[in-house]
Scaffold this motif. Structure first.
Motif, PDB file in Angstrom:
ATOM      1  N   GLN A 181       0.816  -1.216   0.000  1.00  0.00           N
ATOM      2  CA  GLN A 181       0.000   0.000   0.000  1.00  0.00           C
ATOM      3  C   GLN A 181       0.848   1.263   0.000  1.00  0.00           C
ATOM      4  O   GLN A 181       0.515   2.261  -0.651  1.00  0.00           O
ATOM      5  N   SER A 182       1.968   1.226   0.707  1.00  0.00           N
ATOM      6  CA  SER A 182       2.837   2.405   0.722  1.00  0.00           C
ATOM      7  C   SER A 182       3.444   2.652  -0.656  1.00  0.00           C
ATOM      8  O   SER A 182       3.653   3.805  -1.058  1.00  0.00           O
ATOM      9  N   SER A 183       3.699   1.577  -1.409  1.00  0.00           N
ATOM     10  CA  SER A 183       4.219   1.730  -2.768  1.00  0.00           C
ATOM     11  C   SER A 183       3.157   2.331  -3.680  1.00  0.00           C
ATOM     12  O   SER A 183       3.449   3.195  -4.517  1.00  0.00           O
ATOM     13  N   GLN A 184       1.921   1.869  -3.532  1.00  0.00           N
ATOM     14  CA  GLN A 184       0.824   2.416  -4.330  1.00  0.00           C
ATOM     15  C   GLN A 184       0.673   3.919  -4.078  1.00  0.00           C
ATOM     16  O   GLN A 184       0.523   4.717  -5.009  1.00  0.00           O
ATOM     17  N   THR A 185       0.749   4.303  -2.814  1.00  0.00           N
ATOM     18  CA  THR A 185       0.624   5.718  -2.460  1.00  0.00           C
ATOM     19  C   THR A 185       1.797   6.526  -3.016  1.00  0.00           C
ATOM     20  O   THR A 185       1.618   7.628  -3.547  1.00  0.00           O
ATOM     21  N   ALA A 186       2.997   5.959  -2.911  1.00  0.00           N
ATOM     22  CA  ALA A 186       4.188   6.656  -3.402  1.00  0.00           C
ATOM     23  C   ALA A 186       4.106   6.897  -4.905  1.00  0.00           C
ATOM     24  O   ALA A 186       4.451   7.978  -5.397  1.00  0.00           O
ATOM     25  N   LEU A 187       3.630   5.911  -5.654  1.00  0.00           N
ATOM     26  CA  LEU A 187       3.506   6.071  -7.103  1.00  0.00           C
ATOM     27  C   LEU A 187       2.401   7.060  -7.450  1.00  0.00           C
ATOM     28  O   LEU A 187       2.562   7.904  -8.337  1.00  0.00           O
ATOM     29  N   ARG A 188       1.284   6.961  -6.755  1.00  0.00           N
ATOM     30  CA  ARG A 188       0.152   7.836  -7.050  1.00  0.00           C
ATOM     31  C   ARG A 188       0.493   9.298  -6.764  1.00  0.00           C
ATOM     32  O   ARG A 188       0.108  10.203  -7.504  1.00  0.00           O
ATOM     33  N   GLU A 189       1.244   9.543  -5.688  1.00  0.00           N
ATOM     34  CA  GLU A 189       1.582  10.911  -5.296  1.00  0.00           C
ATOM     35  C   GLU A 189       2.973  11.322  -5.760  1.00  0.00           C
ATOM     36  O   GLU A 189       3.464  12.392  -5.388  1.00  0.00           O
ATOM     37  N   ASN A 190       3.604  10.446  -6.559  1.00  0.00           N
ATOM     38  CA  ASN A 190       4.931  10.717  -7.117  1.00  0.00           C
ATOM     39  C   ASN A 190       5.970  10.988  -6.024  1.00  0.00           C
ATOM     40  O   ASN A 190       6.873  11.814  -6.189  1.00  0.00           O
ATOM     41  N   ARG A 191       5.844  10.276  -4.921  1.00  0.00           N
ATOM     42  CA  ARG A 191       6.826  10.391  -3.838  1.00  0.00           C
ATOM     43  C   ARG A 191       7.797   9.219  -3.964  1.00  0.00           C
ATOM     44  O   ARG A 191       7.737   8.242  -3.213  1.00  0.00           O
ATOM     45  N   LEU A 192       8.684   9.324  -4.932  1.00  0.00           N
ATOM     46  CA  LEU A 192       9.576   8.209  -5.221  1.00  0.00           C
ATOM     47  C   LEU A 192      10.586   7.963  -4.109  1.00  0.00           C
ATOM     48  O   LEU A 192      11.123   6.861  -3.986  1.00  0.00           O
ATOM     49  N   GLU A 193      10.842   8.985  -3.291  1.00  0.00           N
ATOM     50  CA  GLU A 193      11.761   8.774  -2.173  1.00  0.00           C
ATOM     51  C   GLU A 193      11.182   7.762  -1.180  1.00  0.00           C
ATOM     52  O   GLU A 193      11.921   6.974  -0.570  1.00  0.00           O
ATOM     53  N   ASP A 194       9.851   7.759  -1.034  1.00  0.00           N
ATOM     54  CA  ASP A 194       9.219   6.767  -0.158  1.00  0.00           C
ATOM     55  C   ASP A 194       9.360   5.365  -0.744  1.00  0.00           C
ATOM     56  O   ASP A 194       9.646   4.396  -0.028  1.00  0.00           O
ATOM     57  N   LEU A 195       9.156   5.264  -2.060  1.00  0.00           N
ATOM     58  CA  LEU A 195       9.314   3.971  -2.728  1.00  0.00           C
ATOM     59  C   LEU A 195      10.765   3.502  -2.638  1.00  0.00           C
ATOM     60  O   LEU A 195      11.035   2.311  -2.452  1.00  0.00           O
ATOM     61  N   GLN A 227       0.181   5.092 -27.244  1.00  0.00           N
ATOM     62  CA  GLN A 227       0.667   4.630 -25.948  1.00  0.00           C
ATOM     63  C   GLN A 227       2.120   5.062 -25.740  1.00  0.00           C
ATOM     64  O   GLN A 227       2.916   5.076 -26.674  1.00  0.00           O
ATOM     65  N   THR A 228       2.438   5.413 -24.502  1.00  0.00           N
ATOM     66  CA  THR A 228       3.805   5.786 -24.149  1.00  0.00           C
ATOM     67  C   THR A 228       4.274   4.955 -22.959  1.00  0.00           C
ATOM     68  O   THR A 228       3.462   4.429 -22.188  1.00  0.00           O
ATOM     69  N   ALA A 229       5.581   4.838 -22.852  1.00  0.00           N
ATOM     70  CA  ALA A 229       6.196   4.196 -21.692  1.00  0.00           C
ATOM     71  C   ALA A 229       7.110   5.225 -21.034  1.00  0.00           C
ATOM     72  O   ALA A 229       8.014   5.757 -21.682  1.00  0.00           O
ATOM     73  N   LYS A 230       6.847   5.504 -19.779  1.00  0.00           N
ATOM     74  CA  LYS A 230       7.657   6.461 -19.016  1.00  0.00           C
ATOM     75  C   LYS A 230       8.604   5.670 -18.124  1.00  0.00           C
ATOM     76  O   LYS A 230       8.161   4.861 -17.308  1.00  0.00           O
ATOM     77  N   ILE A 231       9.901   5.876 -18.305  1.00  0.00           N
ATOM     78  CA  ILE A 231      10.905   5.103 -17.572  1.00  0.00           C
ATOM     79  C   ILE A 231      11.669   6.014 -16.625  1.00  0.00           C
ATOM     80  O   ILE A 231      12.147   7.086 -17.020  1.00  0.00           O
ATOM     81  N   ARG A 232      11.764   5.576 -15.380  1.00  0.00           N
ATOM     82  CA  ARG A 232      12.577   6.284 -14.391  1.00  0.00           C
ATOM     83  C   ARG A 232      13.466   5.265 -13.684  1.00  0.00           C
ATOM     84  O   ARG A 232      12.985   4.233 -13.224  1.00  0.00           O
ATOM     85  N   VAL A 233      14.744   5.561 -13.638  1.00  0.00           N
ATOM     86  CA  VAL A 233      15.708   4.707 -12.937  1.00  0.00           C
ATOM     87  C   VAL A 233      16.047   5.402 -11.626  1.00  0.00           C
ATOM     88  O   VAL A 233      16.564   6.524 -11.621  1.00  0.00           O
ATOM     89  N   VAL A 234      15.729   4.735 -10.518  1.00  0.00           N
ATOM     90  CA  VAL A 234      15.856   5.353  -9.197  1.00  0.00           C
ATOM     91  C   VAL A 234      17.006   4.717  -8.425  1.00  0.00           C
ATOM     92  O   VAL A 234      17.060   3.486  -8.272  1.00  0.00           O
ATOM     93  N   ASP A 235      17.928   5.547  -7.967  1.00  0.00           N
ATOM     94  CA  ASP A 235      18.987   5.109  -7.055  1.00  0.00           C
ATOM     95  C   ASP A 235      18.357   5.050  -5.667  1.00  0.00           C
ATOM     96  O   ASP A 235      18.141   6.085  -5.027  1.00  0.00           O
ATOM     97  N   ALA A 236      18.040   3.835  -5.211  1.00  0.00           N
ATOM     98  CA  ALA A 236      17.259   3.696  -3.976  1.00  0.00           C
ATOM     99  C   ALA A 236      17.977   4.237  -2.740  1.00  0.00           C
ATOM    100  O   ALA A 236      17.386   5.015  -1.980  1.00  0.00           O
ATOM    101  N   PRO A 237      19.242   3.860  -2.474  1.00  0.00           N
ATOM    102  CA  PRO A 237      19.895   4.389  -1.269  1.00  0.00           C
ATOM    103  C   PRO A 237      20.003   5.914  -1.271  1.00  0.00           C
ATOM    104  O   PRO A 237      19.888   6.553  -0.220  1.00  0.00           O
ATOM    105  N   ALA A 238      20.232   6.503  -2.456  1.00  0.00           N
ATOM    106  CA  ALA A 238      20.358   7.963  -2.537  1.00  0.00           C
ATOM    107  C   ALA A 238      19.003   8.655  -2.606  1.00  0.00           C
ATOM    108  O   ALA A 238      18.928   9.886  -2.487  1.00  0.00           O
ATOM    109  N   GLU A 239      17.938   7.873  -2.824  1.00  0.00           N
ATOM    110  CA  GLU A 239      16.569   8.394  -2.919  1.00  0.00           C
ATOM    111  C   GLU A 239      16.459   9.485  -3.982  1.00  0.00           C
ATOM    112  O   GLU A 239      15.881  10.551  -3.769  1.00  0.00           O
ATOM    113  N   LYS A 240      17.017   9.199  -5.160  1.00  0.00           N
ATOM    114  CA  LYS A 240      16.949  10.179  -6.245  1.00  0.00           C
ATOM    115  C   LYS A 240      16.835   9.468  -7.592  1.00  0.00           C
ATOM    116  O   LYS A 240      17.192   8.293  -7.728  1.00  0.00           O
ATOM    117  N   ILE A 241      16.321  10.201  -8.584  1.00  0.00           N
ATOM    118  CA  ILE A 241      16.211   9.660  -9.937  1.00  0.00           C
ATOM    119  C   ILE A 241      17.566   9.774 -10.622  1.00  0.00           C
ATOM    120  O   ILE A 241      18.120  10.867 -10.759  1.00  0.00           O
TER     121      ILE A 241
END
Length: 372
Positions: A181-195, A227-241
Motif C-alpha cells: 500500500q505504501s508503494s501504491q501511495t508513493a507512485l500515485r503521489e509521485n513520492r519516489l523517495e518513499d518507494l 501509448q507511451t512508456a515512461k521510464i525512471r531509474v531510481v537510485d534507492a539508497p540515494a533516494e533520487k532519480i
C-alpha cells in the motif's frame, strides 16, 4: 518479391524445426476459486496453472532431480511462470465447478528439447557467491483499482535481461513491492523517495520503473496505438532519480503487436543506463548481436546460424529479427567479450561464403556475406 522469399525461408526453417522437435504428453490439474473471478477469467487462470503442472512433470524427463533441486527457484521464475512457451498444444479433459471452485484437468504436448535447453542454460552460482540481486524492474500501468503489473511489457523485457545474463529481482518480488500500500501511495503521489526507502529495506539498490500510459480511443484500438512508456531509474539508497526517459509506441497498428519491439528498444536504453550506473553484471555469458547487411541469399541463413552455434564458448545462437534494408540479426549468448568473439569469427570460413566485418556498435557486430 524478396518479402515472399523471406516467407518461404521462414516456412522452411519452421518445417525443419517441427521435424526435429522432441515432444511428450503430460497431464496437469488446477483448482481456482470463483469468489473473485468470473468463469472465463477463472478458466484462463486454471489453464495456466494446469499447464505449469504439466511442464513440471516434464522437467523430470529432461534433467536429473539433483539439477532440478539446485535450480528450483530459477526454474519457477523462468519456466513455470510462463509454461505456454513450452506447450505446442493442449486439450481440456475435464472442467467442473464444485463448491464455488473451478476444477480443470488437461493434457498438454510439451517441447522437451526446448525445455531441456532452458534448464541447461540456467547457471548455478557457488553458495558463497549467491546474493540478492540489486536491480528491480517494475513494469506497470494504472488500473481502476490502483497500479498493477503489465505482463504484456514486463515479460518480453525480462526475457531480454535473462538472455543477456543480467540478473533482476524476480517478477514475484516486483509484484509484491507493487502490491504494498505504501508503494501504491508513493507512485500515485509521485513520492519516489518513499518507494526508494521501501526498496532499500529489501536490499534493492536500483529501481527501474516503467509506467505504460495508453490513450488510444476505444474505437481505433484495432488500427492505432497512442501509448507511451515512461521510464525512471531510481537510485534507492540515494533516494533520487538517476535517469529518466520516455518511449512512444509506433502509432500505426494495434498496441498488442508492439510490445516485443518496444522491449527490444527499451532494453538497449536500459542497458546503457545501467552501464553508466556501474550496475551491469561483469561475469557469465552475455548476448552479442551479429547483423548481416544487404543479404542477397536468404538460403545462407541456416548455414550462418550453424556456423555461429559451432563456435567455442557459444551457448546459444538464434535468429533475432529481420531489419529494414535486407538486414538479418542473430542473438548469440557467448561466454567471453565482444572483441574475443569478433576475433574468433575473423578466422572462420564457411563452405560458400566468408564473413566480412563491416562495423561494430557496442555489442552489435555487423558483417557482409561474401561468396568464396
Amino acid at each position: 518479391m524478396w518479402r515472399s522469399g523471406w516467407l518461404l525461408i521462414l516456412l522452411a526453417v519452421l518445417a525443419v524445426a517441427v521435424r526435429a522437435e522432441e515432444l511428450g504428453l503430460f497431464t496437469g490439474e488446477a483448482d481456482v476459486s470463483l469468489s473473485a473471478l468470473n468463469l472465463e477469467a477463472a478458466k484462463a487462470k486454471a489453464v495456466t496453472v494446469a499447464l505449469a503442472a504439466a511442464v513440471e512433470q516434464a522437467l523430470a524427463q529432461v534433467a536429473p532431480p539433483e539439477e532440478l533441486a539446485l535450480k528450483k527457484e530459477a526454474i519457477k521464475e523462468r519456466v513455470l511462470r510462463k509454461p505456454q512457451r513450452y506447450v505446442t498444444s493442449y486439450q481440456v479433459l475435464d472442467q467442473q465447478v464444485r463448491a464455488a471452485t473451478l476444477h480443470l484437468s488437461l493434457e498438454a504436448r510439451i517441447q522437451l528439447d526446448s525445455l531441456r535447453e532452458t534448464v541447461r542454460a540456467i547457471g548455478v552460482a557457488p553458495p558463497a557467491a549467491r546474493r540478492q540481486t540489486e536491480i528491480l524492474l517494475l513494469t506497470y500501468r494504472e488500473r481502476p483499482g490502483g497500479f498493477a503489473v503489465a505482463p504484456e511489457m514486463d515479460e518480453p523485457l525480462r526475457e531480454r535481461f535473462d538472455l543477456a545474463n543480467q540478473p533482476l529481482a524476480t517478477a514475484a518480488e516486483a509484484e509484491e513491492l507493487l502490491g504494498n500500500q505504501s508503494s501504491q501511495t508513493a507512485l500515485r503521489e509521485n513520492r519516489l523517495e518513499d518507494l526508494a526507502r521501501v526498496a532499500t529495506v529489501k536490499n534493492i539498490r536500483l529501481l527501474i520503473l516503467l509506467q505504460l500510459n495508453d490513450e488510444t480511443p476505444a474505437e481505433t484500438r484495432d488500427e492505432r496505438c497512442d501509448q507511451t512508456a515512461k521510464i525512471r531509474v531510481v537510485d534507492a539508497p540515494a533516494e533520487k532519480i538517476a535517469a529518466a526517459f520516455q518511449y512512444r509506441f509506433p502509432a500505426e497498428g494495434a498496441c498488442d503487436g508492439r510490445y516485443d519491439g518496444a522491449a527490444k528498444e527499451l532494453f538497449g536504453a536500459m542497458m546503457e543506463t545501467l552501464s553508466k550506473q556501474g550496475k551491469l553484471a561483469e561475469t557469465g555469458p552475455g548476448v552479442i548481436y551479429v547483423e548481416l547487411l544487404k543479404v542477397a541469399d536468404f538460403d545462407k541463413l541456416q548455414e550462418v546460424q550453424a556456423l555461429l552455434r559451432n563456435r567455442a564458448y557459444v551457448q546459444k545462437a538464434e535468429l533475432d529479427s529481420f531489419e529494414p534494408g535486407r538486414r538479418v540479426r542473430f542473438a548469440v549468448v557467448y561466454a567471453g567479450s565482444v572483441e574475443q568473439f569478433a576475433a574468433d569469427l575473423a578466422t572462420v570460413k564457411a563452405t560458400s561464403f566468408v564473413l566480412k566485418p563491416s562495423g561494430q556498435k557496442g555489442n552489435l557486430l555487423q558483417y557482409q556475406l561474401e561468396p568464396r
